[in-house]
Design a protein around this motif. Structure first.
Motif, short mmCIF file in Angstrom:
data_model
loop_
_atom_site.label_atom_id
_atom_site.label_comp_id
_atom_site.label_asym_id
_atom_site.label_seq_id
_atom_site.Cartn_x
_atom_site.Cartn_y
_atom_site.Cartn_z
N LEU A 90 46.32 -7.43 5.61
CA LEU A 90 45.66 -8.68 5.99
C LEU A 90 45.62 -8.83 7.51
O LEU A 90 44.57 -9.19 8.08
N ILE A 91 46.72 -8.52 8.17
CA ILE A 91 46.77 -8.64 9.63
C ILE A 91 45.82 -7.64 10.28
O ILE A 91 45.08 -7.99 11.21
N VAL A 95 43.11 -6.21 8.97
CA VAL A 95 41.73 -6.63 8.72
C VAL A 95 41.36 -7.81 9.60
O VAL A 95 40.26 -7.86 10.16
N ASN A 96 42.27 -8.75 9.75
CA ASN A 96 41.97 -9.91 10.59
C ASN A 96 41.77 -9.52 12.05
O ASN A 96 40.86 -10.03 12.71
N ARG A 139 38.36 -9.91 14.10
CA ARG A 139 38.32 -10.69 15.34
C ARG A 139 37.66 -9.89 16.47
O ARG A 139 36.81 -10.40 17.19
N PRO A 148 37.19 -13.88 13.07
CA PRO A 148 38.37 -13.58 12.24
C PRO A 148 38.28 -14.28 10.88
O PRO A 148 37.48 -15.20 10.70
N LEU A 149 39.09 -13.82 9.95
CA LEU A 149 39.18 -14.47 8.65
C LEU A 149 39.83 -15.83 8.84
O LEU A 149 40.91 -15.93 9.43
N ALA A 209 43.39 -16.15 7.14
CA ALA A 209 44.35 -15.06 7.32
C ALA A 209 45.73 -15.54 7.77
O ALA A 209 46.75 -15.08 7.22
N GLU A 210 45.80 -16.43 8.72
CA GLU A 210 47.11 -16.87 9.22
C GLU A 210 47.88 -17.62 8.15
O GLU A 210 49.09 -17.41 7.98
N LEU A 261 47.49 -17.43 4.82
CA LEU A 261 47.86 -16.50 3.76
C LEU A 261 48.98 -15.56 4.22
O LEU A 261 49.88 -15.25 3.45
N ALA A 262 48.94 -15.14 5.47
CA ALA A 262 50.00 -14.28 6.01
C ALA A 262 51.35 -15.01 5.99
O ALA A 262 52.38 -14.42 5.66
N THR A 272 41.33 -22.79 2.44
CA THR A 272 40.59 -22.32 1.26
C THR A 272 40.36 -23.41 0.22
O THR A 272 39.47 -23.27 -0.62
#
Length: 164
Positions: A29-30, A32-33, A37, A43-44, A47-48, A50-51, A126
């Motif tokens: 995830l990190i 991909v984000n 970016r 960026p997603l 992401a932050e 969910l991380a 989300t």
């Protein structure tokens, strides 16, 4: 009655696989984000958040594993000076106290996750409900309780002088 040690052993194998999957998801995830970016300029959004959720899950799974492996830091300087029989009683008492605490936390955690107030909470980015993410707390309490009960059983067996 070797059910608890067997159950604890099976759970820890499952927890080790879960922790590996959570690490892979977190790192993926990190990565991909970061790629989104800098390569796509966008960026997603989630992401932050969910991380952070993945990190909490990973932490609680790892703590349960460490309970099974008896990998917590302990101060034993004074206890080590006591006679063997007293040390065994103290070990059994400590495991019993931890089991009691985890049982209370499990009950409170189930009450918390199933409470109406948690049912309304949503992940900001989300709109997903949060309660499925919060379920890790009672899961942690239950798995750690199984590990602790296996250790308590072992301590009682040692205390009684039986060899298994």
């Amino acid at each position: 009655m070797k059910l608890l040690p067997a159950l604890s052993g099976g759970l820890v194998r499952l927890e080790r696989w879960a922790s590996r999957a959570l690490v892979a998801l977190f790192v993926g995830l990190i990565v991909v984000n970061v790629a989104m970016r800098y390569l796509a300029g966008s960026p997603l959004v989630f992401a932050e958040e969910l991380a952070a959720i993945l990190l909490v899950w990973l932490t609680l799974v790892a703590v349960s594993i460490s309970v099974r492996d008896k990998a917590q830091i302990g101060v034993t300087l004074m206890v080590e000076q006591l006679p063997r029989q007293v040390r065994q009683w103290i070990e059994a008492l400590v495991w019993a106290l931890i089991a009691g605490m985890l049982a209370l936390l499990l009950k409170a955690g189930i009450g918390w996750v199933t409470s109406p107030s948690v049912g309304f909470e949503q992940v900001i980015t989300t709109g997903w409900q949060k309660w499925p993410f919060f379920v890790i707390f009672p899961i942690f309490c239950a798995t750690a309780l199984v590990h602790v009960l296996a250790h308590l059983r072992e301590a009682i067996v040692k205390l009684s002088g039986r060899l298994e």
